[in-house]
Design an enzyme around this catalytic site. Structure first.
Site, PDB file in Angstrom:
ATOM      1  CE  LYS A   1      85.001   4.114  52.596  1.00 13.99           C
ATOM      2  NZ  LYS A   1      84.222   5.176  53.208  1.00 13.99           N
TER       3      LYS A   1
ATOM      4  CE  LYS B   1      79.308   6.900  49.242  1.00 17.98           C
ATOM      5  NZ  LYS B   1      80.177   6.759  50.421  1.00 17.98           N
TER       6      LYS B   1
ATOM      7  CG  ASP C   1      78.735   9.771  51.657  1.00 17.62           C
ATOM      8  OD1 ASP C   1      79.604   9.194  52.327  1.00 17.62           O
ATOM      9  OD2 ASP C   1      79.033  10.600  50.786  1.00 17.62           O
TER      10      ASP C   1
ATOM     11  CB  ALA D   1      87.186  13.586  52.353  1.00 23.22           C
TER      12      ALA D   1
HETATM   13  P1  NAI Z   1      79.210  16.622  55.883  1.00 27.25           P
HETATM   14  O1  NAI Z   1      78.477  17.093  54.673  1.00 27.25           O
HETATM   15  O2  NAI Z   1      78.508  16.544  57.182  1.00 27.25           O
HETATM   16  O3  NAI Z   1      80.515  17.544  56.116  1.00 27.25           O
HETATM   17  C1  NAI Z   1      81.303  18.088  55.125  1.00 27.25           C
HETATM   18  C2  NAI Z   1      81.696  19.504  55.576  1.00 27.25           C
HETATM   19  O4  NAI Z   1      82.692  19.996  54.700  1.00 27.25           O
HETATM   20  C3  NAI Z   1      80.534  20.488  55.553  1.00 27.25           C
HETATM   21  O5  NAI Z   1      80.442  21.159  56.793  1.00 27.25           O
HETATM   22  C4  NAI Z   1      80.907  21.444  54.415  1.00 27.25           C
HETATM   23  O6  NAI Z   1      80.462  22.780  54.629  1.00 27.25           O
HETATM   24  C5  NAI Z   1      82.417  21.364  54.435  1.00 27.25           C
HETATM   25  N1  NAI Z   1      83.101  21.715  53.189  1.00 27.25           N
HETATM   26  C6  NAI Z   1      82.758  21.435  51.913  1.00 27.25           C
HETATM   27  N2  NAI Z   1      83.695  21.883  51.063  1.00 27.25           N
HETATM   28  C7  NAI Z   1      84.670  22.435  51.824  1.00 27.25           C
HETATM   29  C8  NAI Z   1      85.917  23.047  51.541  1.00 27.25           C
HETATM   30  N3  NAI Z   1      86.364  23.197  50.288  1.00 27.25           N
HETATM   31  N4  NAI Z   1      86.672  23.509  52.568  1.00 27.25           N
HETATM   32  C9  NAI Z   1      86.234  23.374  53.832  1.00 27.25           C
HETATM   33  N5  NAI Z   1      85.057  22.814  54.167  1.00 27.25           N
HETATM   34  C10 NAI Z   1      84.294  22.340  53.181  1.00 27.25           C
HETATM   35  O7  NAI Z   1      79.839  15.221  55.475  1.00 27.25           O
HETATM   36  P2  NAI Z   1      80.486  14.117  56.416  1.00 27.25           P
HETATM   37  O8  NAI Z   1      79.517  13.039  56.645  1.00 27.25           O
HETATM   38  O9  NAI Z   1      81.178  14.764  57.559  1.00 27.25           O
HETATM   39  O10 NAI Z   1      81.586  13.523  55.433  1.00 27.25           O
HETATM   40  C11 NAI Z   1      82.782  14.214  55.154  1.00 27.25           C
HETATM   41  C12 NAI Z   1      83.627  13.387  54.203  1.00 27.25           C
HETATM   42  O11 NAI Z   1      83.917  12.135  54.810  1.00 27.25           O
HETATM   43  C13 NAI Z   1      82.948  13.043  52.873  1.00 27.25           C
HETATM   44  O12 NAI Z   1      83.915  12.994  51.865  1.00 27.25           O
HETATM   45  C14 NAI Z   1      82.376  11.653  53.117  1.00 27.25           C
HETATM   46  O13 NAI Z   1      82.203  10.922  51.931  1.00 27.25           O
HETATM   47  C15 NAI Z   1      83.459  11.065  53.987  1.00 27.25           C
HETATM   48  N6  NAI Z   1      83.026   9.968  54.815  1.00 27.25           N
HETATM   49  C16 NAI Z   1      81.951  10.104  55.642  1.00 27.25           C
HETATM   50  C17 NAI Z   1      81.559   9.041  56.434  1.00 27.25           C
HETATM   51  C18 NAI Z   1      80.451   9.158  57.433  1.00 27.25           C
HETATM   52  O14 NAI Z   1      80.278   8.215  58.231  1.00 27.25           O
HETATM   53  N7  NAI Z   1      79.691  10.275  57.456  1.00 27.25           N
HETATM   54  C19 NAI Z   1      82.248   7.750  56.361  1.00 27.25           C
HETATM   55  C20 NAI Z   1      83.421   7.750  55.523  1.00 27.25           C
HETATM   56  C21 NAI Z   1      83.761   8.833  54.762  1.00 27.25           C
HETATM   57  N1  PHE Z   2      79.256   7.202  54.391  1.00 29.47           N
HETATM   58  C1  PHE Z   2      79.758   5.890  54.703  1.00 29.47           C
HETATM   59  C2  PHE Z   2      81.116   5.692  54.022  1.00 29.47           C
HETATM   60  O1  PHE Z   2      81.486   6.401  53.095  1.00 29.47           O
HETATM   61  C3  PHE Z   2      78.789   4.891  54.190  1.00 29.47           C
HETATM   62  C4  PHE Z   2      78.103   3.952  55.126  1.00 29.47           C
HETATM   63  C5  PHE Z   2      77.725   4.242  56.399  1.00 29.47           C
HETATM   64  C6  PHE Z   2      77.806   2.711  54.653  1.00 29.47           C
HETATM   65  C7  PHE Z   2      77.094   3.306  57.179  1.00 29.47           C
HETATM   66  C8  PHE Z   2      77.174   1.744  55.419  1.00 29.47           C
HETATM   67  C9  PHE Z   2      76.818   2.054  56.700  1.00 29.47           C
HETATM   68  O2  PHE Z   2      81.877   4.838  54.418  1.00 29.47           O
END
Ligand code: NAI
Ligand code: PHE
Length: 344
Positions: A69, A81, A118, A261
């Site tokens: 990234k 990570k 995360d 994701a």
């Molecule tokens: P989160 O845990 O808040 O959201 C994930 C959602 O997916 C939850 O609501 C969960 O119930 C749902 N879920 C799980 N399995 C599922 C399925 N099979 N079908 C439908 N829904 C399902 O996590 P967040 O932070 O929103 O992250 C989501 C993805 O994005 C992860 O893979 C994470 O690593 C990635 N990501 C997150 C970042 C961030 O800033 N939070 C940055 C870059 C990537």
């Molecule tokens: N969850 C973020 C990602 O997968 C990780 C992150 C957030 C790292 C904020 C640094 C600062 O990209």
């Protein structure tokens, strides 16, 4: 060689720390993939896994994606990570204490690794980790001097990746009237859905947690088991990794996929299959890099919030354009093209 040995070999990173938390039996698994461009940065994931091997295999691939990234978006940071592998459910009080001890494990790395949220962790959790892990913690709550959640900036980058793909596939960046399916309406998915609704897109949403439906009552919600095969213009996996397999890709009915994701493909061959099916991809580690780059820009480089949003939009678009040019020039699929400049 077993699966873990193979994963370590493919990973090709610098340092893997396994720290046992004696009070709870949990493991802190910290993978420093690369510090070549700066300290390794990446979120801390806290969720259940079938076993410790599965947790380690996940953190290795996720740490490698972080290096990709930052490199793809030309941002001076290394990639890492962490996973907190917690075999048993903990009370709130025990969970909080565990996060404070995890902060000590982060501090022990002396600045080689800094973390953020995360899946399974939040800005409030970053406040707890920072009690012993500061200053190597991003995304603390604003009350505690942090920039808060990374999800809005991540969603912003994903939104711009969708605009870019829409321009290439449909000849217009406008998303009004386009049907966009989102798998996983958690932190990132909800911010994205809100932004897309404002832009006039038609939403198809799914989450295994049915309580999420009340957060967007006006959208069309479908059964989570069927979201990947629904007819739509563009699909955004926004839940967990590995959801695109040979089987699910065969059943897709969309023109483009944007990786929200991390690590959406079960294996690299699946990205090639997607390409063969004529479905255009915005690679995950470019599309979803906005949170890590934007927050690190704010907290480590002093960007204003507006600057972070602008930088994320521009850098995501620039990296995607580069991937499509390289793909064309070298007859590669977009994932292979993006990997070719993110890891060299
Ligand atoms: P989160 O845990 O808040 O959201 C994930 C959602 O997916 C939850 O609501 C969960 O119930 C749902 N879920 C799980 N399995 C599922 C399925 N099979 N079908 C439908 N829904 C399902 O996590 P967040 O932070 O929103 O992250 C989501 C993805 O994005 C992860 O893979 C994470 O690593 C990635 N990501 C997150 C970042 C961030 O800033 N939070 C940055 C870059 C990537
Ligand atoms: N969850 C973020 C990602 O997968 C990780 C992150 C957030 C790292 C904020 C640094 C600062 O990209």
């Amino acid at each position: 060689m077993n699966a873990l040995g193979q994963a370590i070999e493919v990973w090709n990173g610098e340092q893997l720390e396994l720290v046992r938390d004696l009070q709870t039996g949990a493991w802190f698994v910290i993978a420093i993939h690369s510090t070549q461009a700066g300290p390794a940065r990446g979120g801390t994931r806290m969720r259940s896994y079938p076993n410790l091997d599965a947790a380690v295999i996940d953190v290795l691939a996720l740490s490698r994606a972080m290096t990709g990234k930052f490199r793809a978006l030309d941002f001076p940071s290394g990639g890492g990570k962490a996973v907190i592998y917690q075999p048993s459910r903990l009370s709130q009080q025990d969970r909080d204490a565990l996060l404070v001890r995890f902060g000590a494990a982060v501090a022990n790395l002396g600045g080689r690794f800094a973390t953020g949220p995360d899946v399974g962790t939040s800005p409030r959790d970053m406040d707890l980790i920072a009690r012993r892990g500061a200053p190597h913690v991003f995304c603390r709550t604003p009350e505690n001097g942090g920039a808060g959640d990374s999800a809005p900036l991540t969603a912003h980058g994903v939104f711009h990746a969708l605009c870019n793909l829409s321009q290439r596939i449909f000849g217009s960046q406008q998303l009004a009237g386009r049907t966009i399916a989102i798998q996983g309406v958690g932190s990132v998915g909800l911010h994205l859905a809100t932004q897309l609704q404002k832009a006039g897109a038609k939403l198809l949403l799914a989450d295994t947690d049915r309580s999420r439906r009340s957060l967007m009552p006006n959208a069309t919600w479908v059964d989570a088991a069927t979201i990947l095969s629904r007819e739509c213009d563009l699909l955004v996996p926004c839940a967990l990794g590995g959801v695109l397999t040979t089987q699910t890709v065969s059943g897709l009915r969309c023109r483009g996929v944007v990786g929200g994701a991390n690590n959406i493909f079960a294996s690299p061959a699946v990205a090639a299959l997607l390409h063969q099916r004529g479905i255009l991809l915005a690679p995950d580690f470019i599309a979803n890099a906005g949170g890590a780059v934007g927050i690190t820009g704010i907290e480590a480089l002093g960007w204003s919030r507006q600057q972070a949003y602008d930088e994320v939009a521009n850098r995501v678009a620039h990296a995607l354009n580069r991937a499509y040019v390289v793909a064309q020039q070298r007859s590669l699929d977009p994932m292979a093209a993006a990997l070719s400049f993110a890891y060299t």
